[in-house]
Write an enzyme that holds these catalytic residues in place. Structure first.
Site, PDB file in Angstrom:
ATOM      1  N   LYS A   4       0.838  -1.195   0.000  1.00 34.44           N
ATOM      2  CA  LYS A   4       0.000   0.000   0.000  1.00 34.44           C
ATOM      3  C   LYS A   4       0.875   1.249   0.000  1.00 34.44           C
ATOM      4  O   LYS A   4       2.081   1.192   0.233  1.00 34.44           O
ATOM      5  CB  LYS A   4      -0.898  -0.008   1.234  1.00 34.44           C
ATOM      6  CG  LYS A   4      -0.139   0.061   2.543  1.00 34.44           C
ATOM      7  CD  LYS A   4      -1.073   0.068   3.738  1.00 34.44           C
ATOM      8  CE  LYS A   4      -0.277   0.174   5.048  1.00 34.44           C
ATOM      9  NZ  LYS A   4      -1.161   0.275   6.220  1.00 34.44           N
ATOM     10  N   ARG A  48     -10.755   0.014  15.092  1.00 34.96           N
ATOM     11  CA  ARG A  48     -10.629   0.664  13.789  1.00 34.96           C
ATOM     12  C   ARG A  48     -11.548  -0.105  12.849  1.00 34.96           C
ATOM     13  O   ARG A  48     -12.747  -0.152  13.068  1.00 34.96           O
ATOM     14  CB  ARG A  48      -9.153   0.679  13.365  1.00 34.96           C
ATOM     15  CG  ARG A  48      -8.823   1.751  12.325  1.00 34.96           C
ATOM     16  CD  ARG A  48      -7.340   1.862  12.082  1.00 34.96           C
ATOM     17  NE  ARG A  48      -6.768   0.651  11.474  1.00 34.96           N
ATOM     18  CZ  ARG A  48      -5.524   0.572  11.021  1.00 34.96           C
ATOM     19  NH1 ARG A  48      -4.701   1.601  11.146  1.00 34.96           N
ATOM     20  NH2 ARG A  48      -5.074  -0.536  10.483  1.00 34.96           N
ATOM     21  N   HIS A  51      -6.200  -7.143  12.955  1.00 34.41           N
ATOM     22  CA  HIS A  51      -4.970  -6.346  12.933  1.00 34.41           C
ATOM     23  C   HIS A  51      -4.597  -5.932  14.348  1.00 34.41           C
ATOM     24  O   HIS A  51      -5.471  -5.569  15.143  1.00 34.41           O
ATOM     25  CB  HIS A  51      -5.168  -5.105  12.051  1.00 34.41           C
ATOM     26  CG  HIS A  51      -3.888  -4.393  11.716  1.00 34.41           C
ATOM     27  ND1 HIS A  51      -2.889  -4.973  10.984  1.00 34.41           N
ATOM     28  CD2 HIS A  51      -3.456  -3.138  12.009  1.00 34.41           C
ATOM     29  CE1 HIS A  51      -1.888  -4.116  10.833  1.00 34.41           C
ATOM     30  NE2 HIS A  51      -2.205  -2.998  11.465  1.00 34.41           N
ATOM     31  N   ARG A 106       1.572 -10.780   7.147  1.00 37.11           N
ATOM     32  CA  ARG A 106       1.425  -9.629   6.256  1.00 37.11           C
ATOM     33  C   ARG A 106       2.496  -8.574   6.538  1.00 37.11           C
ATOM     34  O   ARG A 106       2.198  -7.488   7.033  1.00 37.11           O
ATOM     35  CB  ARG A 106       0.042  -8.995   6.440  1.00 37.11           C
ATOM     36  CG  ARG A 106      -1.140  -9.929   6.321  1.00 37.11           C
ATOM     37  CD  ARG A 106      -2.457  -9.147   6.362  1.00 37.11           C
ATOM     38  NE  ARG A 106      -2.530  -8.212   7.469  1.00 37.11           N
ATOM     39  CZ  ARG A 106      -3.125  -8.442   8.641  1.00 37.11           C
ATOM     40  NH1 ARG A 106      -3.693  -9.628   8.865  1.00 37.11           N
ATOM     41  NH2 ARG A 106      -3.152  -7.532   9.581  1.00 37.11           N
ATOM     42  N   TYR A 166      15.110  30.968   5.766  1.00 39.28           N
ATOM     43  CA  TYR A 166      14.017  31.732   6.356  1.00 39.28           C
ATOM     44  C   TYR A 166      14.145  31.832   7.879  1.00 39.28           C
ATOM     45  O   TYR A 166      14.394  30.846   8.556  1.00 39.28           O
ATOM     46  CB  TYR A 166      12.672  31.078   6.024  1.00 39.28           C
ATOM     47  CG  TYR A 166      12.263  31.184   4.586  1.00 39.28           C
ATOM     48  CD1 TYR A 166      12.095  32.419   3.970  1.00 39.28           C
ATOM     49  CD2 TYR A 166      12.013  30.034   3.834  1.00 39.28           C
ATOM     50  CE1 TYR A 166      11.699  32.513   2.641  1.00 39.28           C
ATOM     51  CE2 TYR A 166      11.619  30.114   2.506  1.00 39.28           C
ATOM     52  CZ  TYR A 166      11.467  31.361   1.916  1.00 39.28           C
ATOM     53  OH  TYR A 166      11.078  31.448   0.600  1.00 39.28           O
ATOM     54  N   CYS A 189      13.213  24.562   3.368  1.00 35.70           N
ATOM     55  CA  CYS A 189      12.289  25.306   2.507  1.00 35.70           C
ATOM     56  C   CYS A 189      11.479  24.340   1.647  1.00 35.70           C
ATOM     57  O   CYS A 189      11.642  23.120   1.731  1.00 35.70           O
ATOM     58  CB  CYS A 189      13.074  26.272   1.622  1.00 35.70           C
ATOM     59  SG  CYS A 189      14.203  27.344   2.530  1.00 35.70           S
ATOM     60  N   ASP A 233      11.674  23.689  -1.507  1.00 33.12           N
ATOM     61  CA  ASP A 233      12.416  22.984  -2.559  1.00 33.12           C
ATOM     62  C   ASP A 233      13.885  22.782  -2.231  1.00 33.12           C
ATOM     63  O   ASP A 233      14.619  22.249  -3.070  1.00 33.12           O
ATOM     64  CB  ASP A 233      12.340  23.771  -3.878  1.00 33.12           C
ATOM     65  CG  ASP A 233      10.943  24.236  -4.197  1.00 33.12           C
ATOM     66  OD1 ASP A 233      10.105  23.369  -4.467  1.00 33.12           O
ATOM     67  OD2 ASP A 233      10.684  25.452  -4.152  1.00 33.12           O
TER      68      ASP A 233
END
Length: 375
Positions: A38, A136, A168, A226, A269, A316, A318
């Site tokens: 997943k 859950r 689970h 699993r 920053y 930042c 990027d």
């Protein structure tokens, strides 16, 4: 089509996936292996990682959503796949048509799957989920008999086949937690109720073990395990060590800019980092848009020029900066954010520890701008 060199990449070692699955299999002899892929295979790339899992001995795959399973089918993967989160609007008919097994933890979901199977003109393969204490997904002990009854009715009409009974763990990654024994007892009771109702049998797969349980709880392995995060070489119980698992992902970037600045220079920053001497700064072209958390500001380390360097100043969107002092650094030099630690670089576990989180968040957070390169 050729692409230019990227400023960063996540290198995924498929041989490490196979090694990890072999190790996990040695902890659960006789149990079938479902590799959980997943969330884009925990950030490693859904289809290539799934193929690596299958070549490494996994007989089945697990996904959260049907759309992930359909992507695997579109790539030509024919192995059994279980999908377990079925919100309203999920393409259940398409799932049945593509032989995707589905989880049901309520009467309503059983009916939705059965109705979709009727439209598809096929029988849906269903795993019934018991809530054994996580609160859950799944049916509570009070709801479990009604879920079994409805599934058996839909089985009688030919729309549903019960192929699995599962649950689970909430705390398998906390050694000795009393909820572990309580959940195992609740699961055994749910299995007994199912058997008495006629929903059990040797053909029905019983499964509850995640990565942590696969490695530490022999009594929890039943018919199938699993593993998820452990498949990708990251320990589900870090306080017990790495179990011999090998991290699959190495995140690297190439220095985009090198500059010399005087003492007293504020960096990035907010000037949360100020140089205490004349020094050399390097710009690393990865940021929070790529999954490098702002919490890594002045905390997380990277490997650059064969030495660890702490991120200097605010991360930042990027980019972020590192301070290398008087060491040599050149544009294009490689910086390793995390890997398996064999070159002295930080690991994803170290990043998780420094940020107060778990490795799952570190690897799944690496964004789509960062290409995955398979080796």
């Amino acid at each position: 089509m050729s692409f230019p060199m990227t400023p960063a990449e996540a290198r995924v070692d498929l041989s490490a996936i196979r090694e990890n699955l072999a190790l996990l299999g040695s902890h659960a002899p006789g149990a079938e292996m479902m590799a959980v892929v997943k969330a884009d295979a925990y950030g490693h790339g859904l289809v290539p990682a799934a193929r690596g899992c299958l070549s490494g001995g996994a007989g089945r795959l697990g996904t959260a959503y049907v759309r992930e399973a359909l992507q695997l089918r579109a790539a030509g993967i024919t192995a059994p796949i279980l999908s377990w989160i079925l919100p309203p609007g999920e393409p259940l008919q398409q799932a049945v048509e593509h032989d995707i097994e589905l989880s049901a933890g309520s009467v309503a979901v059983v009916d939705a799957i059965a109705d979709a199977a009727a439209l598809a003109g096929r029988t849906a393969r269903v795993h019934l989920k018991a809530d054994t204490g996580m609160s859950r997904g799944g049916a509570t002990p009070d709801e479990w008999p009604d879920l079994l009854d409805r599934a058996l009715r839909r089985r009688a009409e030919g729309t549903v086949e019960i192929v699995g009974l599962w649950s689970h763990f909430a705390c398998a990654d906390i050694p000795g937690d009393p909820s572990i024994v309580a959940q195992l007892m609740a699961f055994d009771e749910a299995l007994a109720v199912a058997e008495k109702a006629g929903a059990g049998g040797s053909h029905v797969i019983r499964h509850i073990a995640n990565s942590a349980a696969t490695l530490t709880l022999p009594q929890a392995r039943y018919d199938m395990v699993r593993p998820g995060i452990a498949t990708f070489g990251l320990s589900p119980v870090p306080e017990l060590g790495d179990f011999g698992l090998r991290p699959v992902m190495t995140l690297v970037a190439r220095v985009a800019l090198v500059k010399r600045v005087p003492a007293g220079s504020g960096v990035s920053y907010g000037h949360l980092y100020v140089t205490d001497r004349e020094t050399t700064l390097g710009l690393v072209p990865l940021g929070y848009a790529d999954g490098i958390s702002r919490r890594a500001t002045n905390l997380a380390e990277v490997l650059a020029g064969d030495r660890r360097r702490r991120i200097a100043g605010r991360v930042c969107m990027d980019q972020f900066m590192i301070d290398v002092g008087d060491d040599r650094l050149t544009e294009g030099d490689e910086v390793i954010l995390f890997g398996d630690g064999s070159r002295g670089e930080p690991t994803a576990q170290e990043w998780a520890d420094s940020l107060g989180t778990i490795t799952h968040e570190i690897v799944t957070g690496i964004g789509s701008r960062v290409p995955r390169v398979y080796r």
